[in-house]
Design an enzyme around this catalytic site. Structure first.
Site, PDB file in Angstrom:
ATOM      1  N   GLU A  99      -5.275  35.115  35.325  1.00  0.00           N
ATOM      2  CA  GLU A  99      -4.548  35.147  33.909  1.00  0.00           C
ATOM      3  C   GLU A  99      -4.020  33.751  33.354  1.00  0.00           C
ATOM      4  O   GLU A  99      -3.899  32.902  34.654  1.00  0.00           O
ATOM      5  CB  GLU A  99      -3.133  36.008  33.888  1.00  0.00           C
ATOM      6  CG  GLU A  99      -2.194  36.165  33.054  1.00  0.00           C
ATOM      7  CD  GLU A  99      -2.854  36.640  31.568  1.00  0.00           C
ATOM      8  OE1 GLU A  99      -3.805  36.032  31.165  1.00  0.00           O
ATOM      9  OE2 GLU A  99      -2.078  37.648  31.116  1.00  0.00           O
ATOM     10  N   ASP A 100      -3.683  33.428  32.348  1.00  0.00           N
ATOM     11  CA  ASP A 100      -3.276  32.030  31.961  1.00  0.00           C
ATOM     12  C   ASP A 100      -1.839  31.844  32.186  1.00  0.00           C
ATOM     13  O   ASP A 100      -1.319  30.873  32.672  1.00  0.00           O
ATOM     14  CB  ASP A 100      -3.697  31.861  30.442  1.00  0.00           C
ATOM     15  CG  ASP A 100      -3.175  32.755  29.427  1.00  0.00           C
ATOM     16  OD1 ASP A 100      -2.473  33.934  29.857  1.00  0.00           O
ATOM     17  OD2 ASP A 100      -3.294  32.441  28.353  1.00  0.00           O
ATOM     18  N   ASP A 103       4.709  35.923  31.175  1.00  0.00           N
ATOM     19  CA  ASP A 103       5.789  35.496  30.534  1.00  0.00           C
ATOM     20  C   ASP A 103       6.422  36.581  30.728  1.00  0.00           C
ATOM     21  O   ASP A 103       7.373  36.900  31.797  1.00  0.00           O
ATOM     22  CB  ASP A 103       5.460  35.406  29.142  1.00  0.00           C
ATOM     23  CG  ASP A 103       6.535  34.680  28.124  1.00  0.00           C
ATOM     24  OD1 ASP A 103       7.526  34.368  28.745  1.00  0.00           O
ATOM     25  OD2 ASP A 103       6.343  35.042  27.194  1.00  0.00           O
ATOM     26  N   PHE A 152       7.232  26.797  25.075  1.00  0.00           N
ATOM     27  CA  PHE A 152       5.831  27.465  24.465  1.00  0.00           C
ATOM     28  C   PHE A 152       4.637  26.408  24.853  1.00  0.00           C
ATOM     29  O   PHE A 152       4.694  25.271  24.798  1.00  0.00           O
ATOM     30  CB  PHE A 152       5.958  27.415  22.899  1.00  0.00           C
ATOM     31  CG  PHE A 152       4.664  28.694  22.727  1.00  0.00           C
ATOM     32  CD1 PHE A 152       4.999  29.947  22.892  1.00  0.00           C
ATOM     33  CD2 PHE A 152       3.428  28.087  22.241  1.00  0.00           C
ATOM     34  CE1 PHE A 152       3.629  30.847  22.703  1.00  0.00           C
ATOM     35  CE2 PHE A 152       2.312  28.901  21.849  1.00  0.00           C
ATOM     36  CZ  PHE A 152       2.375  30.327  22.130  1.00  0.00           C
ATOM     37  N   ARG A 165      -6.337  24.822  22.160  1.00  0.00           N
ATOM     38  CA  ARG A 165      -6.731  25.341  23.465  1.00  0.00           C
ATOM     39  C   ARG A 165      -7.592  24.403  24.144  1.00  0.00           C
ATOM     40  O   ARG A 165      -7.970  24.416  25.502  1.00  0.00           O
ATOM     41  CB  ARG A 165      -8.012  26.486  22.929  1.00  0.00           C
ATOM     42  CG  ARG A 165      -7.355  27.823  22.799  1.00  0.00           C
ATOM     43  CD  ARG A 165      -8.468  28.830  22.883  1.00  0.00           C
ATOM     44  NE  ARG A 165      -8.096  30.124  22.042  1.00  0.00           N
ATOM     45  CZ  ARG A 165      -7.289  30.986  22.598  1.00  0.00           C
ATOM     46  NH1 ARG A 165      -6.602  31.007  23.644  1.00  0.00           N
ATOM     47  NH2 ARG A 165      -6.766  31.771  21.768  1.00  0.00           N
TER      48      ARG A 165
HETATM   49  P1  5GP Z   1       3.477  38.467  28.576  1.00  0.00           P
HETATM   50  O1  5GP Z   1       3.229  40.042  28.251  1.00  0.00           O
HETATM   51  O2  5GP Z   1       3.892  38.218  29.926  1.00  0.00           O
HETATM   52  O3  5GP Z   1       5.087  38.472  27.927  1.00  0.00           O
HETATM   53  O4  5GP Z   1       2.935  37.628  27.879  1.00  0.00           O
HETATM   54  C1  5GP Z   1       1.607  37.933  27.791  1.00  0.00           C
HETATM   55  C2  5GP Z   1       0.741  36.753  26.836  1.00  0.00           C
HETATM   56  O5  5GP Z   1       1.399  36.174  26.096  1.00  0.00           O
HETATM   57  C3  5GP Z   1       0.035  35.787  27.731  1.00  0.00           C
HETATM   58  O6  5GP Z   1      -1.078  36.343  28.520  1.00  0.00           O
HETATM   59  C4  5GP Z   1      -0.375  34.648  26.560  1.00  0.00           C
HETATM   60  O7  5GP Z   1      -1.360  35.182  26.077  1.00  0.00           O
HETATM   61  C5  5GP Z   1       0.878  34.930  25.761  1.00  0.00           C
HETATM   62  N1  5GP Z   1       1.999  33.939  26.146  1.00  0.00           N
HETATM   63  C6  5GP Z   1       3.319  33.994  26.792  1.00  0.00           C
HETATM   64  N2  5GP Z   1       3.712  32.735  26.902  1.00  0.00           N
HETATM   65  C7  5GP Z   1       3.024  32.084  26.276  1.00  0.00           C
HETATM   66  C8  5GP Z   1       3.055  30.437  26.205  1.00  0.00           C
HETATM   67  O8  5GP Z   1       4.047  29.835  26.633  1.00  0.00           O
HETATM   68  N3  5GP Z   1       2.029  29.927  25.700  1.00  0.00           N
HETATM   69  C9  5GP Z   1       0.811  30.687  24.984  1.00  0.00           C
HETATM   70  N4  5GP Z   1      -0.179  29.840  24.645  1.00  0.00           N
HETATM   71  N5  5GP Z   1       0.745  31.996  25.107  1.00  0.00           N
HETATM   72  C10 5GP Z   1       1.656  32.439  25.719  1.00  0.00           C
HETATM   73 MG    MG Z   2      -2.975  35.836  28.012  1.00  0.00          MG
END
Ligand code: 5GP
Ligand code: MG
Length: 178
Positions: A99-100, A103, A152, A165
């Site tokens: 995963e990237d 959050d 972010f 990206r």
């Molecule tokens: P989560 O479900 O954990 O809140 O976040 C899931 C997705 O939201 C991550 O896989 C990512 O694609 C996007 N995301 C959350 N925080 C960030 C951020 O700071 N930057 C970017 N580019 N994407 C984020």
């Molecule tokens: Mg993602």
């Protein structure tokens, strides 16, 4: 966030490279000889995954899955769907999800749940970044690159509205002072 937002380097490409090397060493120790299934989450993990698997010098399988949450915006709605499903057999495999960023944790918690039902031999998570300040559900990250602040993040595969990206560094998106 608007078109005036400017990326500021948080972790340079050199730091990213060293960290990916460290993660590859950890993964090599745990997965050598297991022919694991490395499952990247599109799109954000593509660059990380490409660099990581180049450093894994043993047989493994590569697969991608694409997820999306209902409703737009930057916030996770918590309602996730698998858009592009898995083609590989998961049952009995050692699965490592790539995963990237974690959050709120809602996206990855959904996917791990979905995969667990398919009875893999093992299931672990490798994430490039972690933003623990925003967590809503507990998530164990077995292999973690960087902990990031509640900002972010863009670059090295991560986008804001499909932009940034391509940046080789991990950056924070900041408002330009006007
Ligand atoms: P989560 O479900 O954990 O809140 O976040 C899931 C997705 O939201 C991550 O896989 C990512 O694609 C996007 N995301 C959350 N925080 C960030 C951020 O700071 N930057 C970017 N580019 N994407 C984020
Ligand atoms: Mg993602």
């Amino acid at each position: 966030m608007d078109s005036q937002s400017k990326p500021r380097i948080l972790f340079s490409r050199g730091e990213v490279e060293a960290t990916v090397r460290r993660l590859a060493t950890e993964i090599r120790q745990d997965y050598q000889g297991k022919n694991p299934l490395l499952l990247g989450i599109l799109k954000g993990s593509f660059m990380f995954m490409a660099d990581l698997i180049r450093l894994l010098d043993f047989p493994l399988e590569v697969e991608f899955v694409r997820l999306s949450s209902y409703g737009g915006g930057r916030e996770s709605s918590g309602k996730i769907k698998v858009v592009q499903g898995l083609r590989s057999e998961v049952r009995g495999r050692d699965v490592l999800v790539i995963e990237d960023i974690v959050d709120t944790g809602l996206t990855i918690a959904f996917l791990l749940d979905y995969l667990r039902k398919k009875k893999p031999a093992s299931l672990k998570l490798c994430s490039l970044t972690d933003k623990p300040s925003r967590r809503q559900v507990p998530v164990t990250i077995d292999y973690l690159g960087f902990t990031v602040p509640d900002k972010f993040i863009v670059g090295y595969g991560l986008d804001w509205d499909e932009k940034f990206r391509y940046l080789p560094d991990i950056c924070v998106l900041e408002q330009e002072n006007r």
